[in-house]
Design an enzyme around this catalytic site. Structure first.
Site, mmCIF file in Angstrom:
data_model
loop_
_atom_site.group_PDB
_atom_site.id
_atom_site.type_symbol
_atom_site.label_atom_id
_atom_site.label_comp_id
_atom_site.label_asym_id
_atom_site.label_seq_id
_atom_site.Cartn_x
_atom_site.Cartn_y
_atom_site.Cartn_z
ATOM 1 N N THR B 153 0.868 -1.197 0.000
ATOM 2 C CA THR B 153 0.000 0.000 0.000
ATOM 3 C C THR B 153 0.900 1.241 0.000
ATOM 4 O OG1 THR B 153 -0.232 -0.197 2.395
ATOM 5 C CG2 THR B 153 -2.028 -1.066 1.051
ATOM 6 N N LYS B 179 4.012 -6.921 3.976
ATOM 7 C CA LYS B 179 3.699 -5.533 3.614
ATOM 8 C C LYS B 179 3.317 -4.775 4.880
ATOM 9 C CE LYS B 179 0.612 -3.423 3.574
ATOM 10 N NZ LYS B 179 -0.503 -2.561 4.016
ATOM 11 N N THR B 190 0.908 -9.477 12.462
ATOM 12 C CA THR B 190 1.648 -8.429 11.773
ATOM 13 C C THR B 190 0.680 -7.648 10.911
ATOM 14 O OG1 THR B 190 3.317 -7.965 10.142
ATOM 15 C CG2 THR B 190 2.083 -9.975 9.855
ATOM 16 N N GLU B 274 6.474 4.656 7.251
ATOM 17 C CA GLU B 274 6.073 5.913 6.619
ATOM 18 C C GLU B 274 6.943 7.055 7.111
ATOM 19 O OE1 GLU B 274 1.433 4.702 5.775
ATOM 20 O OE2 GLU B 274 1.926 5.801 7.583
ATOM 21 N N ASN B 398 0.250 10.582 6.083
ATOM 22 C CA ASN B 398 -0.992 10.226 6.770
ATOM 23 C C ASN B 398 -2.042 11.319 6.715
ATOM 24 O OD1 ASN B 398 -0.823 7.459 7.917
ATOM 25 N ND2 ASN B 398 1.175 8.298 8.486
ATOM 26 N N SER B 403 -6.392 11.761 0.027
ATOM 27 C CA SER B 403 -6.650 12.871 -0.905
ATOM 28 C C SER B 403 -5.950 12.655 -2.228
ATOM 29 C CB SER B 403 -6.226 14.185 -0.273
ATOM 30 O OG SER B 403 -4.872 14.129 0.104
#
Lengths: 403, 403
Positions: B153, B179, B190, B274, B398, B403
C-alpha cells in the site's frame, strides 16, 4: 498559531498574593524567565506533582517542603527543567530556595521551587542568584500577566484566567496561570499551573478541592502522551477574604469556579499545543466505568493516525474506530459502538450509517474545533478529554527544540 | 526513502506453492493489487490475526475458514481493507472466496481472504470478480516478488526474504513476503505476511512455531502504535520436502530459520515505515520480566518526543529517561537506570555520566540506524523492539492518505 486562544485580558489581583518576574537569561530569546509568587502570612496551599518516576530536582524539593511547612513563596524558572541533574541539581534548587528565604525573611522550607525547560542541564546559578533579591523587591499584586509570560517555554501565548463569584454577598476571586504546549499528558498534575484565591480555606480542604478539579481538567488533556518530569499544579488561598469550608454555604460554588478556572487553563494548553491547528474534544459515553471511558478517549487522542487525519480535516472515521478497537477495554465489541462528529452521526453499531454523507463530516472537521462523540453501549459512565492534532509544525518544533 | 532496505533479490520458489498477481484497479496509482497463493493438496497452514476488536470482514472470514478446513488458497487485495463495511463487506469477502474456489475446484472454506488499504469502503466487486479466474490461470512457483509488489500500500519497496537450510542432508527452503509501513503495532500478528516452506509439518506444530516466531518478530515492532484492523501472518508448509516435527532432528534449526525470516520481514516493515529516516533498535535489559522490558521499550518507541529527537539526530537523552520514567512498571526507580547509544554510555544511575560528551552521542544518532540500550537494574529479563522516527513525511503521508 494557537486555536481560538488569545492573550488573557485583565487578570484580577488576589489580595495577599504578589508576583514579580525578571530576566535571568535562561531562555533563548530573552524575555523574563523567572517568576516569584509570595503569599501573605496565614495563607494555605496544596499541590499535585508529576507521577513520572524521573522527577526533576525541583519537584523532589517542592514535595518535601510542602510536606514540611506552609508555603509562603513559589519560585519558578523557565528555559531549564533542572531534571536529570542529580544531586547537584537538588543542591542548586535548594540554594535558590535559601536565597529567596533570606531575601524575604522566611524559612527555606517555606519556599517551593519549580522549573520547566530543557532536561539534563545544570541551572545557570551565576545568572539566577543575582536576580533573586531583585524579585523579592519587585513584588506587586497586579503582576499575574507578567508571571504568565515568564513561565512560558514553547508556549506562544501567556495563559491566565480570572473568575469572580459571590458567596453570601461577599466576593471571592480566583486567578490562575498555566504554561505548557508539548510533552503534555498530565498524570495527577499538569505542566505548570498556579491558582490563587483570596478566600480562607484550610489546607486539607484546599488539597481535596485541588485533586478533584485536577482530575477533570489537567488530568483530562493530552497533546502527545508524554508526561513531563516537572509537572506541578499549585492552589493557594491567601485568607484575605471569606472563610470557606465543605460544610459551609458556597463551597460547591467555589469548587465549580475552581474547576472552571482549571479547565480553562488546561484547555488553553491544548489550544496552544505545539503545532496545533485543531482543538478536539473527545466525549465518550455509554462506558461501563469512567476509567474505561477515559481509556477509550486517550487511545483515540494518542493515535497518530487520528491526529494526522484531524490535521488534514479528513473524516477518516475508520481510524477512530480502529483506535477504539484497540483500546485496553475488556470484552469490547465493536457492534455496539456509535460515532458522531459534532451533530453528524457517522457510525452506528460499528458500521457507517446508511445516511452518512462524507461531505457532512468533512464540514465538521474543517472547523478549528469540533467534538468526537463515541458511544460504547456498555453502561452509563462518561468522560471528556481534550487534545490537538499532529502537524508538520509539531515535528519541526520538537526536532529543532535544542538547536 | 527506506532505511537500508533494497528490493529483495531472488526469492526462491517453494515447491508446491504458486502465486499469481493482477491489477483490478483498486489501488490508486495502478500496478497489481490482487495476489493469489495456491498450495498443493496436503499442505498445512497456520495463521495469527489482529486482536483489534474492530476486525475487518476478511479477518473474520479467514479465522472462520482456517478453523474449518485446511487452506489451499490465499487471496489478497491491497488498496481497500474491506473494514467497517458490515455484513455487506463479509458477503463481498465470501463471494471472492467462492469465485476462487470455483476457479480452482476447491471448497469455499479452503480459501482465505486478506485485504489491506482504506477503511470503510466497499470492495469494488465489479472490478475484482472478472480478475479472479485470470489469477487462477496464471499461477507460477516463481512469482513471489510480483506478489510482494501486489500487496503493497504505502510501502515504497517490496519486502521478501529467502532462507535455505540443510537438515540431515536434505534442503529446506523458506520464502516469505510482507507488507506494511504505517498503522504498525502488531498485536499477536503483523500487518500482512505470508511465509511458506517446502517442509512437511503438521498444522499444530506449524501453529506453535508461528506463534513463537511472531512474538519476537512482528510483535516486536512498532511504527506509530496504531494496530490495524486487518493484520495477519500466515505460515504454510507445502509438504513437498522433508518431514519436520518437534521431536525430530532439525526442528530447532527450522525454528531458528523461521524466526530469522520473520525478523527480517518485520524489520523490513520498520525500515520502510512511513516517513522513516532512522531504523532504531531498543534493547532493554535488566528487567524483572520480559513483559516489563517490553513495556519500557514500547513506551520509549511510542514517545513522539523521542521519535522527533531521533528524526533530528538530537541526543536529547532526557526524553528517553522521561519516557522510561512514565513506563507502566511498578516501583521503578530512576536511580537504577543506565542508558547508552550504541557503544556510548550516557546515563548511569539516572544521571548523565561525568565522562559524557554530547558530540559522541550525536555521532551515533547521525547514523541511519542505531541502538538505544536501556538497563533497568531490576533483574535478568530482556527484550528487543524495533521502531522508526517521526518525520514531516510521516505527517504528510498520513494527512494526505485519502486525498
Amino acid at each position: 498559531m494557537p486555536v481560538n486562544l488569545r492573550e488573557p485580558g485583565a487578570l484580577a489581583p488576589i489580595a495577599g498574593a504578589r508576583w514579580a518576574s525578571a530576566d535571568a537569561a535562561i531562555k533563548k530569546p530573552g524575555g523574563d524567565d523567572m517568576a516569584l509568587l509570595v503569599l501573605d502570612e496565614g495563607a494555605t496551599a496544596a499541590g499535585v506533582f508529576t507521577r513520572n518516576v524521573f522527577a526533576a530536582a525541583p519537584v523532589v524539593l517542592a514535595r518535601r517542603h510542602l510536606a514540611t511547612a506552609a508555603p509562603r513563596a513559589l519560585l519558578i524558572n523557565s528555559g531549564n527543567a533542572n531534571a536529570g541533574t542529580g544531586v547537584e541539581g537538588e543542591a542548586d534548587a535548594l540554594t535558590c530556595c535559601r536565597r529567596v528565604a533570606e531575601a524575604l525573611g522566611l524559612q527555606t522550607e517555606q519556599v517551593l521551587p519549580f522549573s520547566t525547560g530543557v532536561i539534563g542541564q545544570r541551572l545557570p546559578m551565576a545568572r539566577i542568584e543575582p536576580v533573586l533579591p531583585d524579585l523579592a523587591r519587585a513584588l506587586a499584586e497586579d503582576a499575574w500577566l507578567g508571571a504568565a509570560r515568564a513561565i512560558m517555554t514553547t508556549d506562544t501565548v501567556p495563559k491566565g484566567v480570572t473568575r469572580c463569584i459571590e458567596i453570601d454577598g461577599a466576593p471571592v476571586t480566583l486567578t490562575g496561570i498555566s504554561k505548557g504546549s508539548g510533552m503534555i499528558r498530565p498524570d495527577m498534575a499538569t505542566m505548570l499551573s498556579f491558582v490563587a484565591t483570596d478566600a480562607s480555606v484550610a489546607a486539607s480542604d484546599l488539597d481535596h478541592a485541588l485533586r478533584e478539579a485536577v482530575n477533570t481538567s489537567f488530568n483530562s488533556i493530552t497533546v502527545d502522551g508524554d508526561t513531563s518530569t516537572n509537572d506541578a499544579a499549585m492552589l493557594c488561598a491567601t485568607g484575605a477574604g471569606v472563610v470557606l469550608a465543605p460544610d459551609r454555604p458556597g463551597w460547591s460554588a467555589f469548587v465549580d469556579a475552581l474547576r472552571d478556572v482549571m479547565v480553562t487553563l488546561a484547555c488553553a494548553i491544548v489550544r496552544d499545543a505545539e503545532g496545533a491547528t485543531r482543538f478536539i474534544t473527545l466525549a465518550v459515553e455509554g462506558a461501563a466505568s469512567v476509567d474505561e471511558a477515559r481509556a477509550v478517549a486517550f487511545t483515540v487522542a494518542h493515535s497518530p493516525l487520528f491526529k494526522t487525519a484531524a490535521f488534514a480535516g479528513d473524516p477518516n472515521w475508520g481510524r477512530i474506530l480502529a483506535a477504539v478497537g484497540r483500546a485496553p477495554v475488556t470484552d469490547l465489541t465493536i457492534d455496539g459502538v456509535d460515532i458522531a462528529l459534532d451533530a453528524v452521526p457517522i457510525v452506528a453499531g460499528g458500521q457507517p450509517r446508511a445516511d452518512y454523507r462524507e461531505a457532512d463530516a468533512a464540514a465538521v472537521m474543517a472547523q478549528p474545533e469540533f467534538t468526537v462523540h463515541i458511544r460504547l453501549g456498555r453502561g452509563d459512565a462518561a468522560a471528556t478529554i481534550w487534545t490537538s492534532d499532529l502537524s508538520y509544525e509539531y515535528v519541526r518544533i520538537n526536532a529543532e527544540y535544542r538547536s
